[in-house]
Design a protein around this motif. Structure first.
Motif, PDB file in Angstrom:
ATOM      1  N   ILE A 123       0.814  -1.205  -0.018  1.00  0.00           N
ATOM      2  CA  ILE A 123      -0.030   0.011   0.150  1.00  0.00           C
ATOM      3  C   ILE A 123       0.819   1.304   0.130  1.00  0.00           C
ATOM      4  O   ILE A 123       0.679   2.202  -0.826  1.00  0.00           O
ATOM      5  N   TYR A 124       1.809   1.300   0.860  1.00  0.00           N
ATOM      6  CA  TYR A 124       2.687   2.418   0.997  1.00  0.00           C
ATOM      7  C   TYR A 124       3.499   2.863  -0.137  1.00  0.00           C
ATOM      8  O   TYR A 124       3.723   3.923  -0.366  1.00  0.00           O
ATOM      9  N   HIS A 125       3.961   1.767  -0.878  1.00  0.00           N
ATOM     10  CA  HIS A 125       4.917   1.928  -2.025  1.00  0.00           C
ATOM     11  C   HIS A 125       4.296   1.674  -3.323  1.00  0.00           C
ATOM     12  O   HIS A 125       4.762   2.188  -4.272  1.00  0.00           O
ATOM     13  N   GLY A 126       3.352   1.021  -3.105  1.00  0.00           N
ATOM     14  CA  GLY A 126       2.734   0.661  -4.510  1.00  0.00           C
ATOM     15  C   GLY A 126       1.185   1.092  -4.831  1.00  0.00           C
ATOM     16  O   GLY A 126       0.954   1.755  -6.104  1.00  0.00           O
ATOM     17  N   MET A 127       0.366   1.672  -3.746  1.00  0.00           N
ATOM     18  CA  MET A 127      -0.912   2.329  -4.233  1.00  0.00           C
ATOM     19  C   MET A 127      -0.846   3.789  -3.545  1.00  0.00           C
ATOM     20  O   MET A 127      -2.006   4.290  -3.781  1.00  0.00           O
ATOM     21  N   ASP A 173       1.008 -15.710  -1.881  1.00  0.00           N
ATOM     22  CA  ASP A 173       1.470 -14.598  -3.020  1.00  0.00           C
ATOM     23  C   ASP A 173       0.733 -13.331  -2.571  1.00  0.00           C
ATOM     24  O   ASP A 173      -0.602 -13.343  -2.554  1.00  0.00           O
ATOM     25  N   VAL A 174       1.572 -12.129  -2.339  1.00  0.00           N
ATOM     26  CA  VAL A 174       0.675 -10.790  -2.358  1.00  0.00           C
ATOM     27  C   VAL A 174       1.228 -10.202  -3.564  1.00  0.00           C
ATOM     28  O   VAL A 174       2.493  -9.760  -3.573  1.00  0.00           O
ATOM     29  N   THR A 175       0.324  -9.924  -4.467  1.00  0.00           N
ATOM     30  CA  THR A 175       0.782  -9.279  -5.579  1.00  0.00           C
ATOM     31  C   THR A 175      -0.067  -7.881  -5.752  1.00  0.00           C
ATOM     32  O   THR A 175      -1.068  -7.718  -5.319  1.00  0.00           O
ATOM     33  N   ASP A 176       0.765  -6.800  -6.409  1.00  0.00           N
ATOM     34  CA  ASP A 176       0.092  -5.369  -6.390  1.00  0.00           C
ATOM     35  C   ASP A 176       0.555  -5.060  -7.961  1.00  0.00           C
ATOM     36  O   ASP A 176       1.552  -5.738  -8.196  1.00  0.00           O
ATOM     37  N   ASN A 177      -0.499  -4.132  -8.464  1.00  0.00           N
ATOM     38  CA  ASN A 177       0.130  -3.701  -9.689  1.00  0.00           C
ATOM     39  C   ASN A 177       0.831  -2.107  -9.704  1.00  0.00           C
ATOM     40  O   ASN A 177       0.659  -1.223 -10.483  1.00  0.00           O
ATOM     41  N   GLY A 178       1.385  -1.974  -8.569  1.00  0.00           N
ATOM     42  CA  GLY A 178       2.066  -0.763  -8.582  1.00  0.00           C
ATOM     43  C   GLY A 178       3.250  -0.549  -9.502  1.00  0.00           C
ATOM     44  O   GLY A 178       3.490  -1.546 -10.492  1.00  0.00           O
ATOM     45  N   PRO A 179       3.914   0.563  -9.094  1.00  0.00           N
ATOM     46  CA  PRO A 179       5.110   1.022 -10.134  1.00  0.00           C
ATOM     47  C   PRO A 179       6.521  -0.043 -10.068  1.00  0.00           C
ATOM     48  O   PRO A 179       7.197  -0.024 -11.004  1.00  0.00           O
ATOM     49  N   GLY A 180       6.441  -0.958  -9.111  1.00  0.00           N
ATOM     50  CA  GLY A 180       7.482  -1.805  -8.937  1.00  0.00           C
ATOM     51  C   GLY A 180       8.766  -1.220  -8.585  1.00  0.00           C
ATOM     52  O   GLY A 180       8.712  -0.076  -8.151  1.00  0.00           O
ATOM     53  N   PRO A 192      10.070  -2.658 -12.641  1.00  0.00           N
ATOM     54  CA  PRO A 192       9.663  -1.316 -12.925  1.00  0.00           C
ATOM     55  C   PRO A 192       8.438  -1.247 -13.886  1.00  0.00           C
ATOM     56  O   PRO A 192       8.610  -1.772 -14.793  1.00  0.00           O
ATOM     57  N   ASP A 193       7.376  -0.608 -13.466  1.00  0.00           N
ATOM     58  CA  ASP A 193       6.044  -0.457 -14.173  1.00  0.00           C
ATOM     59  C   ASP A 193       5.278  -1.879 -14.362  1.00  0.00           C
ATOM     60  O   ASP A 193       4.382  -1.805 -15.271  1.00  0.00           O
ATOM     61  N   ALA A 194       5.872  -2.712 -13.779  1.00  0.00           N
ATOM     62  CA  ALA A 194       4.942  -4.275 -13.858  1.00  0.00           C
ATOM     63  C   ALA A 194       4.559  -4.579 -12.565  1.00  0.00           C
ATOM     64  O   ALA A 194       3.911  -5.757 -12.742  1.00  0.00           O
ATOM     65  N   GLY A 195       4.870  -4.059 -11.431  1.00  0.00           N
ATOM     66  CA  GLY A 195       4.216  -4.482 -10.247  1.00  0.00           C
ATOM     67  C   GLY A 195       5.203  -5.326  -9.425  1.00  0.00           C
ATOM     68  O   GLY A 195       6.296  -5.578  -9.993  1.00  0.00           O
ATOM     69  N   THR A 196       4.685  -5.689  -8.384  1.00  0.00           N
ATOM     70  CA  THR A 196       5.509  -6.516  -7.320  1.00  0.00           C
ATOM     71  C   THR A 196       4.572  -7.802  -7.021  1.00  0.00           C
ATOM     72  O   THR A 196       3.491  -7.656  -6.570  1.00  0.00           O
ATOM     73  N   ARG A 197       5.458  -8.889  -6.746  1.00  0.00           N
ATOM     74  CA  ARG A 197       4.963 -10.116  -6.003  1.00  0.00           C
ATOM     75  C   ARG A 197       6.092 -10.343  -4.657  1.00  0.00           C
ATOM     76  O   ARG A 197       7.009 -10.454  -5.082  1.00  0.00           O
ATOM     77  N   VAL A 198       5.287 -10.513  -3.639  1.00  0.00           N
ATOM     78  CA  VAL A 198       5.990 -11.059  -2.522  1.00  0.00           C
ATOM     79  C   VAL A 198       5.497 -12.279  -2.422  1.00  0.00           C
ATOM     80  O   VAL A 198       4.357 -12.606  -1.993  1.00  0.00           O
TER      81      VAL A 198
END
Length: 607
Positions: free
Chosen positions: A496-500, A523-530, A580-586
């Protein structure tokens, strides 16, 4: 050669490494004992062989000495006949007035067993007198005979010839007798005048032959032969074969030997040769004993030696096996006890027995194991307390961190008159902390952990005015498994803090829990800036600390990762994939634990 030696050494080392202590002790004791026995036996055998050879040489020397005495007596009798004929007959007779015939015949008759003939010749080779035969053969030429020439050249000396056929006189019986001639220069008196002549005494060769033939050097094939100073054979048991060229003898080499015993190789075989010179004649007696005949005497000794060695080897093997077993059995018992201890059998009692050193070793190991068990119990307790303290510290770091951010949002809503939203947020916060407390347990069902995450997302969506959407899904059966608590919320917080933060209603966060073999994956996936790869690599590095800012210090992910590894081991924890620009998956990887499997972990962290 070096490679072969290295291969042999390598094989021996491999055999030594794989063999039991009983086998090594048995082989070592047996090898040393057998080597010592063989060495001692060979030493004694060689000494006996040398002694036997020396004894054989002494026996040959004694036999040759006896033959020498017999020959000496025989030859001296011939010399006495010659001396009597010369000094008593020839010197007292004037040939012009008297004859030698009567007294010569009388002397011959007195010694006829040893004599063939007695004759006196003038300096020119003319017969003066002879007994028992008188007429010379028509073609006889005494002056050209070796015995005549040798006597004429050695005044006052005696000359013994080699064996030859008596061929001077007419024999009515046509017999050809083998003789040895004794000749000497004499002075004949004729009418008061002195003239030269030669006295010939022909001895029967049969006497010499009989003396040599009666000698026995060895019961298994030794023989004796007689040669003159030049190596010419006087007597040999196979003399006719040698003269016919069917047999060879090493007589010329023997003529150069001094008196004594020698080892020589002749005719393809080794033999012992003993030489004895026959007094004043220059003749040599040569005794020959083949080495094979000497070794034949060792047959029984060798068989006895082999029997003793084999019996001793079997006895040593039996004794060594018994002795090595007495030594190795207690060691094997200790080895089995240690292996059981390595396998985790904590109540294993150590065997104590055998020799003093092994018994002392057993007592020492048993005492050491007891001490190690107490130390291990203490260490385990200390490690448990340490891990509990570390988990408490990490938990303490997470809860204030989230509480601070949430209360800050509640204050903000209250100040802006958004009372209903503040009440909803406080209600969600209360349920959030109820699950966080979990009655003091650090291990909770995955269903509770996901419920905890839903309350957190409710709070955060209100705070961020629905800039993002979120969904939480779990495969069937996953929610009944167990995990440590508060592992999803810090990851959501980071997303949330870094992606949303900069999303404009199109942000999306997805939580998906599923089984993967013997593990559980969340898996915790977001579509943030990566994030770039360098940032991803530093996120889980415990040595890296981000500068504090309005959006937190970034300790959440590292704390979750450390808590998982402290609880379940290095094979579990977080992994981050971001572009970058593809999101992040933890991705969170945990062991799949049901209630029974989770019980030990629940006890470990109980307050």
């Amino acid at each position: 050669m070096g490679r072969f030696f290295g291969s042999v050494v390598g094989r021996w080392r491999e055999f030594y490494r794989r063999s039991s202590i009983q086998m090594i002790l048995s082989l070592s004791f047996t090898a040393v004992a057998v080597t010592g026995m063989v060495f001692l036996g060979l030493t004694l055998f060689l000494r006996f062989s040398a002694s036997n050879n020396a004894q054989a040489a002494k026996t040959s020397q004694r036999v040759l000495a006896q033959v020498n005495l017999n020959l000496d007596a025989y030859l001296r009798s011939m010399m006495r006949v010659s001396d009597a004929m010369y000094y008593r007959v020839i010197k007292n007779t004037d040939l012009a007035a008297d004859s030698l015939d009567d007294r010569m015949s009388l002397l011959y008759e007195s010694n006829r067993d040893m004599l063939v003939s007695i004759a006196v010749f003038s300096q020119g080779g003319k017969l003066v007198s002879a007994a028992p035969l008188a007429p010379l053969k028509k073609d006889a030429a005494p002056q050209r005979q070796d015995w005549f020439i040798a006597a004429a050249g050695k005044i006052e000396n005696l000359h013994f010839s080699t064996p030859h056929v008596q061929n001077l006189f007419e024999d009515p019986d046509y017999r050809y007798r083998w003789v040895v001639s004794l000749s000497r220069q004499v002075e004949l008196t004729r009418a008061g005048a002195i003239e030269g002549g030669v006295l010939l005494v022909d001895m029967s060769f049969g006497g010499i032959e009989q003396i040599c033939k009666d000698a026995e050097l060895s019961a298994s094939g030794g023989y004796l032969y007689l040669i003159d100073g030049d190596g010419e054979i006087i007597y040999h048991p196979r003399q006719q074969l040698i003269y016919a060229g069917l047999l060879q003898e090493n007589n010329l080499a023997a003529a150069a030997y001094e008196d004594g015993s020698y080892e020589e190789t002749f005719g393809g075989g080794r033999r012992q040769v003993t030489v004895k010179t026959v007094g004043y004649t220059g003749w040599k007696l040569v005794g020959v004993v083949p080495a094979d005949n000497i070794w034949d005497n060792y047959g029984q000794l060798l068989l006895f030696f082999l029997f003793v060695v084999l019996f001793s080897v079997f006895l040593l093997i039996f004794v060594n096996l018994h002795l090595s077993e007495r030594i190795s059995v207690p060691i094997k018992a200790l080895d089995r006890s240690v292996k059981k201890l390595e396998a985790g059998c904590e109540l294993e009692e150590f065997e104590v027995g055998g020799p003093y050193e092994i018994e002392h070793l057993g007592h020492s190991i048993r005492s050491m194991v007891s001490t190690l068990r107490h130390l291990m119990d203490d260490i385990i307790e200390q490690e448990t307390q340490k891990r509990r303290s570390e988990l408490d510290v990490l938990q303490a770091q997470i809860n204030p961190h989230f509480l601070y951010n949430t209360l800050d949002s509640v204050v903000w809503m209250t100040e802006n008159g958004r009372t209903d939203e503040a009440i909803l947020m406080v209600t969600s916060l209360a349920r959030f902390f109820r699950i966080s407390l979990s009655r003091g347990s650090n291990i909770i069902p995955i269903a509770d952990e996901l419920e905890h995450a839903r309350h957190y997302l409710t709070i955060q969506k209100m705070r961020y005015k629905n800039k993002f959407s979120a969904s939480i899904e779990a495969e069937d059966g996953v929610e009944a498994l167990y995990t440590i608590k508060l592992i999803v919320q810090p990851i959501l917080e980071n997303a949330i803090y870094h992606g949303m933060a900069y999303a404009d209603g199109d942000g999306k966060i997805t939580v998906h829990a599923f089984r993967e073999g013997g593990d559980v994956v969340i898996d915790v996936t977001d579509n943030g800036p990566g994030m770039p790869a360098g940032t991803v690599a530093r996120l889980l590095d415990p040595a890296y600390t981000a500068a504090p800012g309005p959006k937190g210090s970034g300790i959440g992910l590292r704390n979750v990762h450390q808590r998982i590894r402290l609880t379940f081991g290095g094979g579990y924890g977080l992994s981050i994939h971001s572009e970058p620009d593809a999101g992040t998956r933890v991705r969170v990887r945990l062991p799949a634990l049901d209630g029974a499997a989770a019980a030990p972990y629940r006890k470990e962290v109980a307050p």
